[in-house]
Scaffold this motif. Sequence first.
Motif, PDB file in Angstrom:
ATOM      1  N   ILE A  56      59.094  21.156  -0.731  1.00  0.00           N
ATOM      2  CA  ILE A  56      60.064  21.765   0.166  1.00  0.00           C
ATOM      3  C   ILE A  56      59.725  21.454   1.630  1.00  0.00           C
ATOM      4  O   ILE A  56      60.554  21.556   2.512  1.00  0.00           O
ATOM      5  N   THR A  57      58.495  21.028   1.892  1.00  0.00           N
ATOM      6  CA  THR A  57      58.114  20.628   3.243  1.00  0.00           C
ATOM      7  C   THR A  57      58.611  19.221   3.573  1.00  0.00           C
ATOM      8  O   THR A  57      58.491  18.767   4.701  1.00  0.00           O
TER       9      THR A  57
ATOM     10  N   ARG B 263      50.217  33.326   4.431  1.00  0.00           N
ATOM     11  CA  ARG B 263      51.675  33.402   4.504  1.00  0.00           C
ATOM     12  C   ARG B 263      52.106  34.208   5.738  1.00  0.00           C
ATOM     13  O   ARG B 263      52.970  33.785   6.493  1.00  0.00           O
TER      14      ARG B 263
ATOM     15  N   VAL C  33      55.998  30.857  12.785  1.00  0.00           N
ATOM     16  CA  VAL C  33      57.421  30.488  12.776  1.00  0.00           C
ATOM     17  C   VAL C  33      58.203  31.407  13.716  1.00  0.00           C
ATOM     18  O   VAL C  33      59.053  30.956  14.475  1.00  0.00           O
TER      19      VAL C  33
ATOM     20  N   GLN D 231      61.738  25.054  13.597  1.00  0.00           N
ATOM     21  CA  GLN D 231      62.260  24.864  12.251  1.00  0.00           C
ATOM     22  C   GLN D 231      62.753  23.447  11.986  1.00  0.00           C
ATOM     23  O   GLN D 231      63.204  23.157  10.894  1.00  0.00           O
TER      24      GLN D 231
ATOM     25  N   MET E 130      56.510  25.584  10.768  1.00  0.00           N
ATOM     26  CA  MET E 130      57.430  25.588   9.636  1.00  0.00           C
ATOM     27  C   MET E 130      56.789  24.940   8.415  1.00  0.00           C
ATOM     28  O   MET E 130      56.827  25.475   7.315  1.00  0.00           O
TER      29      MET E 130
ATOM     30  N   TYR F 182      54.022  27.154   7.139  1.00  0.00           N
ATOM     31  CA  TYR F 182      54.561  28.322   6.435  1.00  0.00           C
ATOM     32  C   TYR F 182      55.031  27.937   5.030  1.00  0.00           C
ATOM     33  O   TYR F 182      54.693  28.582   4.045  1.00  0.00           O
ATOM     34  N   LEU F 183      55.792  26.854   4.955  1.00  0.00           N
ATOM     35  CA  LEU F 183      56.301  26.450   3.640  1.00  0.00           C
ATOM     36  C   LEU F 183      55.150  26.070   2.717  1.00  0.00           C
ATOM     37  O   LEU F 183      55.155  26.375   1.530  1.00  0.00           O
TER      38      LEU F 183
ATOM     39  N   TRP G  64      53.284  28.796   0.775  1.00  0.00           N
ATOM     40  CA  TRP G  64      53.838  29.297  -0.485  1.00  0.00           C
ATOM     41  C   TRP G  64      53.136  28.667  -1.685  1.00  0.00           C
ATOM     42  O   TRP G  64      53.109  29.268  -2.760  1.00  0.00           O
ATOM     43  N   ALA G  65      52.634  27.462  -1.522  1.00  0.00           N
ATOM     44  CA  ALA G  65      51.933  26.833  -2.641  1.00  0.00           C
ATOM     45  C   ALA G  65      50.655  27.601  -2.970  1.00  0.00           C
ATOM     46  O   ALA G  65      50.195  27.604  -4.105  1.00  0.00           O
TER      47      ALA G  65
ATOM     48  N   THR H 178      50.112  30.838  -3.061  1.00  0.00           N
ATOM     49  CA  THR H 178      50.254  32.017  -3.918  1.00  0.00           C
ATOM     50  C   THR H 178      50.609  31.600  -5.342  1.00  0.00           C
ATOM     51  O   THR H 178      50.763  32.449  -6.214  1.00  0.00           O
TER      52      THR H 178
END
Lengths: 404, 321
Positions: A207-208, A332, A339, A347, A364, A367-368, A371-372, A374
């Motif tokens: 997603i990055t 996170r 962000v 962004q 950004m 941050y994205l 998520w990996a 968790t």
Amino acid sequence: MLQELKDLEPFRADVRAWLAANLPADWQDKMRGASEDEHVAFQKFWFRRMMEGGFGAPHWPKAWGGGGFSFAQQIVLYEEIARAGAPRLILYFIALHHVPATLLEWGTEEQRRRHLPAVLSGEEIWCQGFSEPNAGSDLASLRTRAERRGDRFVVNGQKTWSSNAHHAHFCLLLTRTDPKSSKTRGITYFILDLKTPGVTLRPIKQITGASHFNEIFLDDVEIPAENIVGQENNGWAVAQSTLSSERGLTILELAERMRVGFELLLSDAQSPAPAGGRLIDDDEIRRRLVDVHVRIQALRFLVNEMLMQVLRGGKAGVEPSIIKIYYSELLRDFTALGVTIGGAGAQHLQAVLMGGGNETGYWMQDYLYSWAWTISGGSTEIQKNIVAERGLRLPREPQPAGAG
Amino acid sequence: MDFHLTEDQQALVSALQSILQDHGELPQGERLSYAYHHSGLQALLKASGFFDAAREMGALEAALIVIEAARLPVLVETGASALVAPMLLPANEGVDGPVALIAGRDLDKAHRNLPIATTALIDLGDDVVVLPVAAGAIETVKSVLAFPYGRFRRAPDLGAGRRIAGAGPKLRQWWRVAIAAEAAGAADSAVNFTVEYVKQRHVFGRAVGSFQSVQHRLVQCHAIARATYYMALRAAWSGESVHADMAACYVQQNVGRLLFDLHQFHGGMGVTTEHLLHFWTYRVRALQAEVGGVNDAARSVATKLWPAPTVAQQGRLVQAR
């Protein structure tokens, strides 16, 4: 802190001086937006430089060309690497940590001689072939099949989330050799040469925007029996050695990097606020900055306590799970604050710092990518179950009838 | 208020849904994209008269259109063209869509939907400028957010547009309603998509969705999406600016939680673009920052609900104590 660490102050000064003299001051400028090729070349350069300095493989035994450092020395070294903002040697992570932990405990002499020196030369990059589309947190349900045909095995199946497989030469591969056995039994651990016919890689688009992970498709891939690590059908035990290889030092390095990264956040918070003044003058921003700052300190206490247990010769219990939950949720919230501070302008797609830590200032993407954390290495939900059941001794969740 | 749709409203929604169902498919080649604007569907909705609903039926009906369109993974620009522009501009003035909504103080920055827009509504604080967007005046800015983003190649000549004096507050009010409506539709789709996923995906011999830790959080996500829907409808129906502030404030406050949990429940797939989830969640995320974000919305609510007491009121308070 223990006396043992205090006694290492001269060693700390040496490491610090060496890093100051050897780390290219402009490496971040050069690696921001670098191509994959430039990234690989720089990782190789930095690894070789670290090896020349005697710091490239601190945890490896001297007999195999490593530093043979004590655990306390390793703690000091990783602290200094993080504080200097040196590159993370992510390309070599599996080769430097998982390969020796696995081969030194379970490998044959021939396997060690073939691979360990090659890893330290910087030429041999490794990846991991553990997770599958239907076996992630629940790794023991893996289904990639290896069938014996004389002195060879024929492998069919699919692996996923394999970081840096597109740069790797070899893969630590988990397969099911006995389909009648379920779960942790009937699994065999192999060394897979990625140049073998039938191996196909497909990059996964994150997603990055980047693609560090790959799917590995295995179609009638032949692996010689001598590439088994440990014994046939005993691969689960071998995999435990792989997974417990780095004893908390990675999280120590990450916690230290986060402390350094916080300065970046603090400096960005000095920017002008849309409604006048600086962002840091806003109550909400101040409160969140303090929240993150305090939690970084608490993280370091948690990590210290775990390292001290290991240093005293004890085994960490559920502490790694607690720290994993704590770090990933803090990361996170840390990057989410980045962000917020960056505003809408943070962004848009920017150049990524290749080989950087988890707090690069490109909020950004940081941050994205948080998520990996968790998810990978056992999701937060799984870690919480572990802490609840093994740490707090709470009853297990009920198993529905007929569930495996 | 009664949230039960009238027969006319139901007929409108059903008619729209059947068009969206037939024409809203994401092309296979766009599945890994961050955003896909469906210009064909945009034109079809316009030709079918859905952009006239605000004036012919009312703002509530327009909000329903925005909500339904936002349920699709493909993007159709409805918030500004079907709701904000008709509510802002005089009844005899048509607007050529798609429309981009732009904060005047950030004119040089990238703006949502600007690359597809033919008209821009620029918020200058007190006044609003209606500016035609010339082809070639915009350069695209790459973003992970699920809208096309672009900026003006050169500072636009605001004098070339039509200035509407005193329309700023009204623009921001309907912009906030549009944010809540669009977020409501997208969030609902994202929650439903995730609910389906956790039913099908198995770990440890059982569906991911059978774990209570997943169920409870999904219920909360569902509640956020539903509450956003109701807040958006109330704001569209009442036309009260404080209701618009509340609707935007609510969803902008809760987006972070919604996004994190929905992606988390997709496991590793949640950090890739190899599924549809980000087409909704990254639209909601983009909306989180607009019209001053949650901070401005919350301040606006507080100012309107709890203005500083007058001298006389203060005096009475002192006496009461």
